[in-house]
Design an enzyme around this catalytic site. Structure first.
Site, PDB file in Angstrom:
ATOM      1  CG  HIS A   1     -74.245 -55.484 -26.005  1.00 28.69           C
ATOM      2  ND1 HIS A   1     -73.129 -54.423 -26.178  1.00 28.69           N
ATOM      3  CD2 HIS A   1     -73.941 -55.337 -24.540  1.00 28.69           C
ATOM      4  CE1 HIS A   1     -72.563 -53.968 -25.225  1.00 28.69           C
ATOM      5  NE2 HIS A   1     -72.972 -54.822 -24.246  1.00 28.69           N
TER       6      HIS A   1
ATOM      7  CB  SER B   1     -71.936 -57.568 -22.971  1.00 32.63           C
ATOM      8  OG  SER B   1     -71.505 -57.705 -21.761  1.00 32.63           O
TER       9      SER B   1
ATOM     10  CE  LYS C   1     -74.800 -51.313 -23.292  1.00 32.38           C
ATOM     11  NZ  LYS C   1     -75.250 -52.394 -22.649  1.00 32.38           N
TER      12      LYS C   1
HETATM   13  C1  LIG Z   1     -75.458 -52.221 -21.116  1.00 34.66           C
HETATM   14  C2  LIG Z   1     -76.431 -53.404 -20.538  1.00 34.66           C
HETATM   15  C3  LIG Z   1     -77.360 -53.125 -19.531  1.00 34.66           C
HETATM   16  C4  LIG Z   1     -77.720 -51.830 -18.861  1.00 34.66           C
HETATM   17  O1  LIG Z   1     -78.069 -50.951 -19.873  1.00 34.66           O
HETATM   18  P1  LIG Z   1     -78.415 -49.394 -19.288  1.00 34.66           P
HETATM   19  O2  LIG Z   1     -79.380 -48.966 -20.170  1.00 34.66           O
HETATM   20  O3  LIG Z   1     -77.058 -48.581 -19.418  1.00 34.66           O
HETATM   21  O4  LIG Z   1     -78.820 -49.564 -17.872  1.00 34.66           O
HETATM   22  C5  LIG Z   1     -78.123 -54.405 -19.419  1.00 34.66           C
HETATM   23  N1  LIG Z   1     -77.958 -55.400 -19.994  1.00 34.66           N
HETATM   24  C6  LIG Z   1     -77.305 -55.624 -20.993  1.00 34.66           C
HETATM   25  C7  LIG Z   1     -76.959 -57.046 -21.477  1.00 34.66           C
HETATM   26  C8  LIG Z   1     -76.128 -54.580 -21.269  1.00 34.66           C
HETATM   27  O5  LIG Z   1     -75.327 -55.028 -22.207  1.00 34.66           O
END
Ligand SMILES: *Cc1c(COP(=O)(O)O)cnc(C)c1O
Length: 404
Positions: free
Chosen positions: A218, A190, A249
């Site tokens: 992502h 990310s 997301k």
């Molecule tokens: C955003 C993200 C998470 C966490 O996701 P949530 O549902 O907000 O807890 C975990 N792993 C990666 C790679 C992320 O980008």
């Protein structure tokens, strides 16, 4: 006395964070999430700004249909179930969402968590123990690091994206007679927008008889054909044993995570995964929003949104390259603008907000020291005019910050 020492120590630590320019202030939104948002400034006044830092890749977080589905589910099933899943917290909508996720990504079944952070936190410990080994990419998300820490398996790490190092670690694990070896990687890193080299990871996994787990937070919903994620993008779909992802997301932006896998994996997680067993079931509003987001992502409209998203990312990259900014190269709508110094990243972000562009500076400990950046993220809902406006704001903010 100890109490005073305690609070004094915390204050000193906070002062250090400020002094090093590492403070992460929270900007307050007074609108829905979208390409344009209303931001509350420090003086309490509000201003509109173009948003270039959300994970709302497909623009579904404020989509009318997603909102409506969520409202209807609340009217029908209430705000929540006041229970964990196995007591009296499993509703038909949970099963519907679990099936939709499994069907979308091509797995037997899936299991819901309150967040992908919990999915990653709970997935390792029930599946592996001291007889096994986990080989983890050095840039994996914090939730994977924490999840691996909670598991008794032997821990090995390979340098980010370094296939020679991964092979070395596979040999080490085999030599140590590991029963099961699990390679785990983010599908997309990310902070850089790099897409994992899943063709070589799965090739090595085959060679050393290892399992592969991918965290596609992502990627799910917008990367690869039909938005099926990084494995689909790399052409190795069906070879990833365990997939974790988020609804927070691209898939609606609410919250909630999942693990998708073959049946015995999901069945055992339902019995043993601690964040699943000991935490409340997802609310109907979130399940319905996620279901509607998945429906849209899989439709023809989803294809159009993904095409628009790539076009937008390409336009922004071209504009920023022409303006002489140092971008991390790639094909993902995460486009990091490298600035080096933490203070520079903070000052640029502030100057950009003055110019009506909302972005965030990232610095240590989120990224390595000296590699501070502004991570921009494009959205299918950005217009070309908004993208061009952002590029010229970046130029003018740089001029202002360099002069100051
Ligand atoms: C955003 C993200 C998470 C966490 O996701 P949530 O549902 O907000 O807890 C975990 N792993 C990666 C790679 C992320 O980008």
């Amino acid at each position: 006395m100890t109490e005073n020492t305690f609070y004094a120590r915390l204050r000193a630590e906070l002062d250090d964070i400020v002094a090093e320019g590492l403070l992460k202030p929270e900007r307050i939104l007074a609108s829905r999430q979208g390409p344009e948002v209303v931001v509350q400034a420090a003086d309490g006044h509000t201003r509109t700004a173009l948003n270039f830092c959300s994970n709302n890749y497909l623009g579904l977080a404020a989509d009318k249909r997603v909102i409506e589905a969520s409202i209807m589910a609340t009217k029908d099933a209430g705000t929540g179930f006041a229970s964990v899943r196995f007591i009296c917290g499993t509703h038909a909508i949970h099963k519907e969402l679990e099936s939709a996720v499994a069907d979308y990504f091509g797995y037997d079944d899936s299991i819901l968590f309150a967040a992908a952070f919990d999915a990653n936190g709970g997935v390792f410990e029930p599946l592996l123990n001291e007889e096994d080994a986990i080989i983890s990419d050095s840039l994996n998300h914090a939730s994977i690091i924490d999840g691996v820490r909670l598991c008794k398996a032997r821990r090995l790490r390979f340098n980010n994206g370094d296939m020679a190092d991964l092979e070395l670690q596979l040999m080490r694990a085999r030599k140590a007679d590991a029963r099961t070896i699990l390679i785990v990687t983010d599908g997309v890193f990310s902070m850089d927008g790099h897409i994992a080299d899943l063709s070589n990871i799965t090739r090595l996994a085959d060679q050393y008889d290892a399992l592969v787990m991918v965290d596609d937070c992502h990627a799910s919903g917008f990367l690869g054909p039909e938005g099926r994620g990084s494995a689909a993008y790399r052409g190795v779909e069906g070879r990833i044993d365990i997939l974790t992802g988020t609804f927070g997301k691209a898939l609606g932006g609410a919250m909630g995570g999942f693990v998708a896998a073959r049946k015995p994996v999901v069945d055992l997680l339902r019995q043993r995964a601690r964040p699943y067993l000991f935490s409340n079931a997802l609310p109907p509003a979130v399940c319905a929003a996620s279901l509607e987001a998945i429906r849209i992502a899989r439709s023809d409209e989803g294809n159009k949104l993904r095409a628009q998203l790539s076009e937008n990312a390409a336009r922004f990259r071209a504009g920023m390259n022409a303006a002489g900014f140092n971008l991390v190269a790639g094909e993902h709508p995460i486009i990091p603008v490298m600035l080096g110094d933490a203070r520079m990243a903070q000052d640029m972000a502030a100057a950009l907000l003055d110019r009506g562009i909302l972005v965030t500076g990232f610095s240590f400990p989120v990224v390595p020291k000296g590699l501070a950046r502004i991570r921009t993220q494009l959205c299918a809902a950005h217009t070309t005019a908004q993208i061009d406006q952002a590029v010229s704001a970046f130029r003018s903010a740089r001029d202002a910050v360099l002069v100051a």
